[in-house]
Design a protein around this motif. Structure first.
Motif, mmCIF file in Angstrom:
data_model
loop_
_atom_site.group_PDB
_atom_site.id
_atom_site.type_symbol
_atom_site.label_atom_id
_atom_site.label_comp_id
_atom_site.label_asym_id
_atom_site.label_seq_id
_atom_site.Cartn_x
_atom_site.Cartn_y
_atom_site.Cartn_z
ATOM 1 N N MET A 281 0.931 -0.986 0.114
ATOM 2 C CA MET A 281 -0.135 0.176 -0.196
ATOM 3 C C MET A 281 0.862 1.354 -0.305
ATOM 4 S SD MET A 281 -2.801 1.285 3.290
ATOM 5 C CE MET A 281 -4.236 -0.547 2.359
ATOM 6 N N THR A 282 0.476 2.081 -1.227
ATOM 7 C CA THR A 282 1.548 4.005 -0.737
ATOM 8 C C THR A 282 0.600 4.012 0.496
ATOM 9 O OG1 THR A 282 1.275 3.585 -3.551
ATOM 10 C CG2 THR A 282 1.689 5.378 -2.288
ATOM 11 N N PRO A 283 2.132 5.222 0.889
ATOM 12 C CA PRO A 283 2.227 5.513 2.623
ATOM 13 C C PRO A 283 1.086 7.001 1.635
ATOM 14 C CG PRO A 283 4.157 4.901 1.800
ATOM 15 C CD PRO A 283 3.021 4.410 0.771
ATOM 16 N N LEU A 284 0.078 7.289 2.810
ATOM 17 C CA LEU A 284 -0.219 8.114 2.633
ATOM 18 C C LEU A 284 0.328 9.657 2.588
ATOM 19 C CD1 LEU A 284 -3.349 9.958 1.881
ATOM 20 C CD2 LEU A 284 -3.018 10.719 4.458
ATOM 21 N N LEU A 285 1.307 9.760 3.350
ATOM 22 C CA LEU A 285 2.386 10.490 3.378
ATOM 23 C C LEU A 285 4.137 9.582 3.963
ATOM 24 C CD1 LEU A 285 3.412 13.653 3.971
ATOM 25 C CD2 LEU A 285 3.003 12.877 6.548
ATOM 26 N N GLU A 286 4.932 9.845 3.206
ATOM 27 C CA GLU A 286 6.314 9.505 3.032
ATOM 28 C C GLU A 286 6.907 10.457 3.617
ATOM 29 O OE1 GLU A 286 8.997 6.591 1.622
ATOM 30 O OE2 GLU A 286 7.358 6.930 0.019
ATOM 31 N N ALA A 287 8.479 10.874 4.552
ATOM 32 C CA ALA A 287 8.750 11.677 4.937
ATOM 33 C C ALA A 287 10.365 10.656 5.032
ATOM 34 C CB ALA A 287 9.367 11.949 6.338
ATOM 35 N N VAL B 49 15.197 12.472 9.665
ATOM 36 C CA VAL B 49 14.187 11.988 9.681
ATOM 37 C C VAL B 49 13.301 10.897 8.757
ATOM 38 C CG1 VAL B 49 11.971 11.408 11.144
ATOM 39 C CG2 VAL B 49 13.790 13.449 11.907
ATOM 40 N N ASP B 50 13.029 9.739 9.017
ATOM 41 C CA ASP B 50 12.115 9.175 7.935
ATOM 42 C C ASP B 50 10.789 8.294 9.105
ATOM 43 O OD1 ASP B 50 14.079 9.207 6.215
ATOM 44 O OD2 ASP B 50 15.119 6.853 6.686
ATOM 45 N N MET B 51 9.943 8.642 7.971
ATOM 46 C CA MET B 51 8.075 8.001 8.679
ATOM 47 C C MET B 51 7.633 7.706 7.483
ATOM 48 S SD MET B 51 5.724 9.750 11.973
ATOM 49 C CE MET B 51 4.996 11.218 10.695
ATOM 50 N N GLN B 52 6.350 7.021 7.906
ATOM 51 C CA GLN B 52 5.729 6.752 6.571
ATOM 52 C C GLN B 52 4.208 6.023 7.623
ATOM 53 O OE1 GLN B 52 6.670 2.639 4.610
ATOM 54 N NE2 GLN B 52 7.973 3.956 3.193
ATOM 55 N N VAL B 53 3.546 6.946 6.661
ATOM 56 C CA VAL B 53 2.172 6.985 7.390
ATOM 57 C C VAL B 53 0.727 6.279 6.586
ATOM 58 C CG1 VAL B 53 0.100 8.388 8.641
ATOM 59 C CG2 VAL B 53 2.800 9.010 8.738
ATOM 60 N N ALA B 54 0.710 5.407 7.147
ATOM 61 C CA ALA B 54 -0.721 4.587 6.737
ATOM 62 C C ALA B 54 -1.992 5.399 6.482
ATOM 63 C CB ALA B 54 -0.706 3.070 6.794
ATOM 64 N N PRO B 55 -2.812 5.184 4.490
ATOM 65 C CA PRO B 55 -4.093 5.743 5.234
ATOM 66 C C PRO B 55 -4.922 5.211 6.117
ATOM 67 C CG PRO B 55 -3.180 4.333 3.586
ATOM 68 C CD PRO B 55 -1.811 4.453 4.134
ATOM 69 N N GLY B 56 -5.779 6.085 6.433
ATOM 70 C CA GLY B 56 -6.692 5.630 7.484
ATOM 71 C C GLY B 56 -6.051 4.826 8.298
#
Length: 261
Positions: A1-7, A23-30
């Motif tokens: 799944m493509t992250p909604l937000l990817e840093a 800093v790295d961070m991936q935020v999944a949608p929903g």
């Protein structure tokens, strides 16, 4: 799944001060994604970079796969990123309804000329904005406070009003910066339920919060920062048991005690 937000590798320097360091961070949608860490860890700075208040000194940001690193804050807002603030930024002399409506005007289509001439399209748009603002107030439990001046509301209600203003446009990503600050335990429980309902309504949330009961109850994933660096990411249960997180928050003595249990 493509992250909604990817840093990726986000850095932010203020002169010689390194506030964020790769800093790295991936935020999944929903999901509700917690962002925690000791005071001075860089949490609010990271939110400011995501929202476009500060440009990153390095790294990149992607929203739904598209690069937003160079976009200004207003452009990011139009793409669906909205936020609240650690220190309330309401207009105390305006009603709760009009404060909530401010969050919708950025998406308006009517121009200055339409507003000056009060053309039918502008009046129709204004009615739609006020109706959506009223819906947002009802969503957070402030329907009965719509006509009150924001400055006269109880502190807990002002916190909810700030959330209503940010949520009114039904953003893709909502950044909440310490929404439980100053709330009593009953209000904090109600806030936790509200954040869960925001997620259920289809908005992804990044939550910066020191109130660990709120974080551990509502978050799906949690990222920990320490001195501007990424320390750990995992489930709430995994984060609670991570010795590095315990040490960062409480020091070596607490870490030794936790490991002895």
């Amino acid at each position: 799944m493509t992250p909604l937000l990817e840093a990726r590798g986000i850095a932010r320097r203020f002169g010689g001060l390194v506030a964020l360091d790769a800093v790295d961070m991936q935020v999944a949608p929903g999901t509700v994604h917690g962002l925690i860490g000791p005071n001075g860890a860089g949490k609010t700075t990271f939110l400011n970079v995501i929202a476009g208040a500060f440009p990153p000194s390095g790294g990149s940001l992607r929203l739904e796969g598209g690069d937003i690193t160079a976009l200004a804050g207003d452009a990011r807002a139009r793409l669906g990123i909205r936020r609240t603030f650690q220190n309330l930024k309401l207009f105390p002399e305006m009603t709760a309804l009009h404060n909530a409506a401010i969050g919708l005007h950025a998406d308006g289509r009517a121009g200055v000329l339409s507003a000056l001439l009060r053309l039918p399209a502008q009046r129709r748009e204004e009615r739609e904005i006020m109706a959506r603002a009223a819906e947002a107030l009802d969503f957070v439990g402030l329907a009965g406070q719509a006509g009150r001046l924001a400055g006269t509301l109880a502190y807990g209600h002002r916190r909810l009003l700030e959330i209503a203003r940010a949520f009114a446009p039904r953003p893709k990503l909502l950044l909440l910066d310490e929404p439980a600050a100053g709330l009593n335990p009953t209000e904090a429980v109600a806030l936790t339920a509200l954040i869960a309902r925001i997620r259920e309504a289809g908005t992804t949330v990044i939550l910066v919060e020191h109130h660990m009961d709120v974080v551990m109850t509502v978050c799906d994933r949690v990222t920990v920062l320490n001195y501007g660096k990424h320390l750990s990411t995992g489930t709430p249960a995994g984060i609670q048991a991570d010795p590095r997180v315990i040490e960062a928050y409480l020091g070596q003595d607490a870490l030794a005690e936790a490991l002895a249990c």
